[in-house]
Design a protein around this motif. Structure first.
Motif, PDB file in Angstrom:
ATOM      1  N   GLU A 219     -55.566 -23.616 -26.179  1.00 35.31           N
ATOM      2  CA  GLU A 219     -55.357 -22.579 -27.000  1.00 35.31           C
ATOM      3  C   GLU A 219     -53.827 -22.108 -26.445  1.00 35.31           C
ATOM      4  O   GLU A 219     -53.108 -21.625 -27.039  1.00 35.31           O
ATOM      5  CB  GLU A 219     -56.276 -21.740 -27.572  1.00 35.31           C
ATOM      6  CG  GLU A 219     -57.221 -22.051 -28.058  1.00 35.31           C
ATOM      7  CD  GLU A 219     -58.279 -22.407 -27.349  1.00 35.31           C
ATOM      8  OE1 GLU A 219     -59.409 -23.071 -27.800  1.00 35.31           O
ATOM      9  OE2 GLU A 219     -58.280 -22.345 -25.842  1.00 35.31           O
ATOM     10  N   ARG A 220     -53.698 -22.688 -25.241  1.00 32.69           N
ATOM     11  CA  ARG A 220     -52.692 -21.770 -24.496  1.00 32.69           C
ATOM     12  C   ARG A 220     -51.656 -22.920 -23.898  1.00 32.69           C
ATOM     13  O   ARG A 220     -51.462 -23.350 -22.750  1.00 32.69           O
ATOM     14  CB  ARG A 220     -53.175 -21.246 -22.973  1.00 32.69           C
ATOM     15  CG  ARG A 220     -54.182 -20.172 -23.301  1.00 32.69           C
ATOM     16  CD  ARG A 220     -54.996 -19.789 -22.128  1.00 32.69           C
ATOM     17  NE  ARG A 220     -56.264 -18.906 -22.388  1.00 32.69           N
ATOM     18  CZ  ARG A 220     -57.089 -18.486 -21.606  1.00 32.69           C
ATOM     19  NH1 ARG A 220     -56.880 -19.006 -20.281  1.00 32.69           N
ATOM     20  NH2 ARG A 220     -58.117 -18.049 -21.936  1.00 32.69           N
ATOM     21  N   GLY A 221     -50.991 -23.696 -24.954  1.00 27.14           N
ATOM     22  CA  GLY A 221     -50.282 -24.960 -24.974  1.00 27.14           C
ATOM     23  C   GLY A 221     -48.981 -24.459 -23.842  1.00 27.14           C
ATOM     24  O   GLY A 221     -48.455 -25.101 -23.241  1.00 27.14           O
ATOM     25  N   ASP A 222     -48.273 -23.295 -24.324  1.00 26.39           N
ATOM     26  CA  ASP A 222     -47.148 -22.762 -23.525  1.00 26.39           C
ATOM     27  C   ASP A 222     -47.338 -22.612 -22.165  1.00 26.39           C
ATOM     28  O   ASP A 222     -46.642 -23.068 -21.307  1.00 26.39           O
ATOM     29  CB  ASP A 222     -46.392 -21.647 -24.051  1.00 26.39           C
ATOM     30  CG  ASP A 222     -46.088 -21.839 -25.435  1.00 26.39           C
ATOM     31  OD1 ASP A 222     -45.736 -22.941 -25.922  1.00 26.39           O
ATOM     32  OD2 ASP A 222     -45.708 -20.638 -26.042  1.00 26.39           O
ATOM     33  N   GLN A 223     -48.499 -22.251 -21.616  1.00 25.55           N
ATOM     34  CA  GLN A 223     -49.097 -21.936 -20.255  1.00 25.55           C
ATOM     35  C   GLN A 223     -49.317 -23.577 -19.441  1.00 25.55           C
ATOM     36  O   GLN A 223     -48.776 -23.539 -18.529  1.00 25.55           O
ATOM     37  CB  GLN A 223     -50.025 -21.148 -20.203  1.00 25.55           C
ATOM     38  CG  GLN A 223     -50.630 -20.895 -18.605  1.00 25.55           C
ATOM     39  CD  GLN A 223     -51.957 -20.452 -18.744  1.00 25.55           C
ATOM     40  OE1 GLN A 223     -52.987 -21.118 -19.260  1.00 25.55           O
ATOM     41  NE2 GLN A 223     -52.412 -19.745 -17.424  1.00 25.55           N
ATOM     42  N   LEU A 224     -49.681 -24.216 -20.219  1.00 25.34           N
ATOM     43  CA  LEU A 224     -50.068 -25.443 -19.842  1.00 25.34           C
ATOM     44  C   LEU A 224     -48.708 -26.210 -19.516  1.00 25.34           C
ATOM     45  O   LEU A 224     -48.563 -26.688 -18.408  1.00 25.34           O
ATOM     46  CB  LEU A 224     -50.718 -26.435 -20.785  1.00 25.34           C
ATOM     47  CG  LEU A 224     -50.832 -27.998 -20.432  1.00 25.34           C
ATOM     48  CD1 LEU A 224     -51.715 -28.161 -19.160  1.00 25.34           C
ATOM     49  CD2 LEU A 224     -51.606 -28.525 -21.831  1.00 25.34           C
ATOM     50  N   VAL A 225     -47.888 -26.291 -20.497  1.00 20.08           N
ATOM     51  CA  VAL A 225     -46.675 -26.895 -20.396  1.00 20.08           C
ATOM     52  C   VAL A 225     -45.569 -26.207 -19.087  1.00 20.08           C
ATOM     53  O   VAL A 225     -45.016 -26.913 -18.331  1.00 20.08           O
ATOM     54  CB  VAL A 225     -45.683 -26.956 -21.448  1.00 20.08           C
ATOM     55  CG1 VAL A 225     -44.313 -27.335 -21.304  1.00 20.08           C
ATOM     56  CG2 VAL A 225     -46.488 -27.722 -22.591  1.00 20.08           C
ATOM     57  N   SER A 226     -45.705 -25.123 -18.983  1.00 17.26           N
ATOM     58  CA  SER A 226     -45.048 -24.377 -18.120  1.00 17.26           C
ATOM     59  C   SER A 226     -45.493 -24.665 -16.739  1.00 17.26           C
ATOM     60  O   SER A 226     -44.600 -24.710 -15.716  1.00 17.26           O
ATOM     61  CB  SER A 226     -44.950 -22.810 -18.159  1.00 17.26           C
ATOM     62  OG  SER A 226     -44.642 -21.985 -17.167  1.00 17.26           O
TER      63      SER A 226
END
Length: 462
Positions: A219-226
């Protein structure tokens, strides 16, 4: 977070809450693994029912240990796990593994328990792996903090898995391939620590050169990509994303409480981030192995040499499907190969280079492989060799070429007798010298394609 994760994955002391003398209990298996695989730090079994557990003094509570413990392994049920987290904060422990299931993956009651666990972690700064996790292994310090009987090994590959069962398959395939998984982490429900947190930690861990991931969703796609954007310039990340069918969301949610999301969106975003994406457990292992053993190439151009058609055709087909580059040899290389092969008409003088049966002779083959490796148009070498007792492969020459030229060499042995200890020993020597050996054509192709994709993402064409 960094200090906490260092305490988690490289602890000096460990407490097992729920440690037991009953070999049917989780607390027995976890405590036994710590002892059996030789964890060198202090081990504190916590259970008020026992004076000792597996020969170690037992304590009635964490606070009764009398000092902070780096890592707490919570081998109790879901509700009690929340209490253990609170006790960790009071005892100044920095990290905890929550093995228990029956959290958000089972519905509303479990969701409330997980929310309570999150609240404690957020309020106190405690780092929690899980819940609903098999734990982790750090073979570089002889630590098996799982309930699996995995033997530990030192290694430069870290693997994160969202499934204990699939992760077990990855671990055993890696052992079969002699691939060194040093760190193996089951992420579970990712209540506190998610993929992004762990990627950042592994990015700065000096024992890790390659990161492999089996992921169902987050659910934390932005954190993953960052996190990927920060780590991938320094270390390759290989990822197998499951849950590709639309109907798989239901299964993924019931497994680890995560929504898998659109596969097309995932693939596009991850590709843009520089992730090397694969489509099976076996490909994940072979892709990581190629990079971990041979290192990263300076470019993506592949040269292949073989004295046998069948297996090399499969490798070539796959490389073409993936748009890999197999350029023509330089004029100097072409002349050198023709001279070595005495201009034999049976040889196909192009890339892939088919020496036909003349190439069974190790002396000829080794000299040709060296010429190919010296070619300025080639960055990665695939050496295909059929195994036969009268035609041993030119192992020493491969090692000499590797040391002399420095380019990655991927060896694919055709029709090897796996139980033959001679070849297992030969394989070990080659891999100890930075030359990965594969026994199936797809595996060699996966490794080569991974190296090419990694080079392409690090050195994009202008």
């Amino acid at each position: 977070m960094g200090n906490n994760l260092q305490a988690m994955f490289n602890p000096q002391s460990i407490a097992v809450v729920g440690a037991s003398e009953d070999n049917g209990k989780l607390g027995y298996t976890i405590t036994e693994n710590l002892i059996r695989f030789g964890f060198p730090g202090e081990i504190f079994p916590i259970n008020q029912k026992y004076m000792t557990v597996l020969g170690r003094k037992a304590y009635p509570s964490l606070s009764s240990v009398g000092k902070p413990v780096d890592l707490v392994l919570s081998a109790v049920g879901a509700s009690a796990t929340v209490d253990v987290a609170e006790e960790c904060s009071r005892s100044r422990s920095k990290a905890m593994v929550a093995y228990a299931a029956n959290f958000r993956e089972v519905g509303e009651d479990g969701r409330k328990l997980e929310a309570a666990l999150n609240e404690i972690a957020d309020r106190t700064g405690l780092s929690v792996l899980g819940p609903n996790t098999p734990g982790f292994i750090n073979g570089n310090i002889s630590l098996n903090a799982t309930f699996f009987p995995f033997r530990v090994q030192k290694g430069n590959v870290a693997v994160m898995t969202q499934s204990g069962g699939v992760g077990g398959g990855i671990y055993y395939k890696a052992l079969e391939e002699h691939m060194p998984i040093g760190l193996w982490i089951g992420v579970g429900n990712r209540s506190n620590l998610d993929f992004g947190d762990l990627i950042l930690y592994l990015g700065q861990d000096k024992t890790v050169d390659v990161i492999g991931i089996y992921m169902e969703g987050t659910e934390r796609g932005d954190q993953l990509v960052s996190s990927l954007a920060r780590v991938i310039p320094r270390k390759p990340v290989v990822l197998y994303k499951a849950g590709r069918a639309d109907s798989a969301d239901r299964l993924t949610l019931s497994h680890t409480g995560s929504l898998s999301g659109s596969q097309g969106i995932y693939r596009g975003v991850l590709k843009q981030a520089g992730v090397i994406q694969v489509d099976s457990v076996a490909e994940l292992v072979c892709a990581c192995k190629g990079l971990a053993v041979a290192g990263e190439p300076k470019g993506e151009r592949i040269g292949m040499v073989t004295p046998s058609g069948g297996g090399s055709i499969i490798v070539f087909d796959l490389l073409m499907e993936w748009d890999c580059l197999l350029p023509q040899f330089s004029q100097d290389t072409d002349r050198t190969i023709r001279r070595i092969m005495k201009n034999a008409n049976s040889v196909v003088y192009k890339n892939p280079l088919d020496l036909t049966t003349t190439g069974f002779e190790a002396g000829f083959y080794g000299r040709v492989a060296e010429a190919l490796a010296m070619d300025v148009n080639i960055d990665i070498i695939i050496a295909v060799f059929p195994i036969h007792k009268y035609f041993p492969p030119p192992d020493d020459k491969f090692i000499e070429i590797r040391k002399k030229v420095g380019k990655p060499i991927i060896v694919y042995w055709i029709a090897v007798d796996r139980p033959n200890h001679e070849y297992e020993n030969r394989r070990k020597v080659l891999e100890e010298n930075g030359i990965p050996v594969f026994l199936l054509p797809e595996e060699a192709a996966w490794a080569a394609r991974t190296m090419a994709v990694r080079s392409r993402s690090m050195h994009p064409a202008p």
